[in-house]
Design an enzyme around this catalytic site. Sequence first.
Site, mmCIF file in Angstrom:
data_model
loop_
_atom_site.group_PDB
_atom_site.id
_atom_site.type_symbol
_atom_site.label_atom_id
_atom_site.label_comp_id
_atom_site.label_asym_id
_atom_site.label_seq_id
_atom_site.Cartn_x
_atom_site.Cartn_y
_atom_site.Cartn_z
ATOM 1 C CB SER A 20 -0.914 0.025 1.223
ATOM 2 O OG SER A 20 -1.598 1.266 1.253
ATOM 3 C CE LYS A 73 -11.738 -1.911 -0.281
ATOM 4 N NZ LYS A 73 -11.921 -1.343 -1.616
ATOM 5 C CG ASP A 109 -13.409 1.863 -2.926
ATOM 6 O OD1 ASP A 109 -12.330 2.463 -2.761
ATOM 7 O OD2 ASP A 109 -13.649 0.750 -2.431
ATOM 8 N N GLY A 132 -17.160 -6.266 -15.483
ATOM 9 C CA GLY A 132 -16.954 -6.841 -14.155
ATOM 10 C C GLY A 132 -18.163 -6.624 -13.273
HETATM 11 P P1 ATR Z 1 -12.978 -7.309 -6.782
HETATM 12 O O1 ATR Z 1 -13.425 -7.229 -5.357
HETATM 13 O O2 ATR Z 1 -11.594 -6.765 -6.995
HETATM 14 O O3 ATR Z 1 -13.964 -6.724 -7.729
HETATM 15 P P2 ATR Z 1 -13.923 -9.939 -7.369
HETATM 16 O O4 ATR Z 1 -15.126 -9.660 -6.541
HETATM 17 O O5 ATR Z 1 -13.233 -11.253 -7.237
HETATM 18 O O6 ATR Z 1 -12.802 -8.865 -7.099
HETATM 19 O O7 ATR Z 1 -14.332 -9.684 -8.909
HETATM 20 C C1 ATR Z 1 -13.464 -9.956 -9.959
HETATM 21 C C2 ATR Z 1 -14.160 -9.627 -11.287
HETATM 22 O O8 ATR Z 1 -13.264 -9.934 -12.364
HETATM 23 C C3 ATR Z 1 -15.423 -10.435 -11.529
HETATM 24 O O9 ATR Z 1 -16.315 -9.656 -12.282
HETATM 25 C C4 ATR Z 1 -14.896 -11.625 -12.344
HETATM 26 O O10 ATR Z 1 -15.860 -12.246 -13.181
HETATM 27 P P3 ATR Z 1 -16.803 -13.419 -12.579
HETATM 28 O O11 ATR Z 1 -17.872 -12.729 -11.805
HETATM 29 O O12 ATR Z 1 -17.321 -14.123 -13.773
HETATM 30 O O13 ATR Z 1 -15.916 -14.276 -11.722
HETATM 31 C C5 ATR Z 1 -13.890 -10.917 -13.209
HETATM 32 N N1 ATR Z 1 -12.863 -11.832 -13.726
HETATM 33 C C6 ATR Z 1 -11.845 -12.393 -13.028
HETATM 34 N N2 ATR Z 1 -11.087 -13.150 -13.815
HETATM 35 C C7 ATR Z 1 -11.650 -13.090 -15.065
HETATM 36 C C8 ATR Z 1 -11.327 -13.666 -16.328
HETATM 37 N N3 ATR Z 1 -10.253 -14.452 -16.500
HETATM 38 N N4 ATR Z 1 -12.124 -13.354 -17.374
HETATM 39 C C9 ATR Z 1 -13.196 -12.547 -17.239
HETATM 40 N N5 ATR Z 1 -13.547 -11.986 -16.064
HETATM 41 C C10 ATR Z 1 -12.797 -12.241 -15.000
#
Ligand code: ATR
Length: 280
Positions: A20, A73, A109, A132
Site C-alpha cells: 500500500s 471491507k 471508492d 466486471g
Molecule cells: P474485486 O473485489 O476486486 O472486484 P472480485 O469480486 O473477485 O474482485 O471480482 C473480480 C471480477 O473480475 C469479476 O467480475 C470476475 O468475473 P466473474 O464474476 O465471472 O468471476 C472478473 N474476472 C476475473 N477473472 C476473469 C477472467 N479471466 N475473465 C473474465 N472476467 C474475469
Amino acid sequence: MKINAKTKLCVVIGDPVEDSLSPQIHNAGYEELGIDDRFVYAACRISPAALADFVRGAKAMNIRGICSKMPHKLEIMRYLDEIDPVAKTIGAVNTVVNDSGRLTGYNTDWIGIVTPLEALASLKGKRVALLGAGGAARAAAYGVVKRGAELTIYNRTLEKAQLLADQFGGTARPLDDLAAIKSMDIIINNTSVGVPLSQNETPLPQEFITPNHIVFDAVYASGPTRLLREAKQRGAKVIPGTEMLLHQGMEQFRLFTGREAPEEAMRGAFLAALDSRENE
Ligand code: ATR
C-alpha cells in the site's frame, strides 16, 4: 514528521498491506498543508482473525481513521457504530472515521470512479459499459448511475451482472457479447483481467475501442495495462487506475482531516513512490 502526544494516527489495514502506498500519499498531503504535526498515516498488517481486536484497540488508542483494504471491507462493518447509507448500498466500507470513540464507516471508492471521469466530461446521459461485477464493480455501478449515466454491465458470469443491474439499474450482458460497446461513451474495467501486467491480458479486444471512448482501467496497476495501451493507440482518452486510488484517498483525507486534499502534492508523491518501487 513532527509526532507529538496529540498527533492523530490514521492507519491503512489489509492482509497483505505492505504494497500500500496510502501512507506516502496521505503523509505528503499532511506535509503540503503543514498539518504533519497533527496527523500521521501508517500501514498495519491485520489478519482476518485479528480484526475485532484491532478495532477495539483503535477505539482505545483513539486512532482517527482507518482505511480498510481487502479482505476487511465487508467484515469491518460488523464492528462499527454507524454506517453511512452510501456504504450500506454499495455493501462495503473502505473508510472508518473515529469521533471520540464512535466509529462511522464510509465508502469512498465510488468517488474514485466518478471524479476522474467527470474531470473529462459530465456523466449525465452518457452510456457507460462496466466490465466486471465483483466488489469493485459495485462501487462503480453505484457512482455512475448516481451521476445520471445509462449503465450496461458486462460480466463473464452473467448472473452476477444481472444482480448488479437489478440493484443499481442498468442492463446485464455476458462478456462475450461486446458489439454494443462501440457506440457507448465510456468503458470502465473493473475485472481483474490485465493484472498482473506481466500476463499482458485484456478484458476487451481492441477492435471494440473507438476514438470517441473514454477508457478507465479502474484496476490498480503499477504501469499501463494492455487495455490502456491499446485504447491509447486507438485514439481513446484513457484514465489509469492510479487516479481511482488517488481520488478515493483524497475523499478519505477530507473525512480524516476536515481539509480539502492537496491533489497535486498527493499525486506527485504517489507516482514518485510507484516509480521508486519499480526501480528497486
Ligand atoms: P474485486 O473485489 O476486486 O472486484 P472480485 O469480486 O473477485 O474482485 O471480482 C473480480 C471480477 O473480475 C469479476 O467480475 C470476475 O468475473 P466473474 O464474476 O465471472 O468471476 C472478473 N474476472 C476475473 N477473472 C476473469 C477472467 N479471466 N475473465 C473474465 N472476467 C474475469
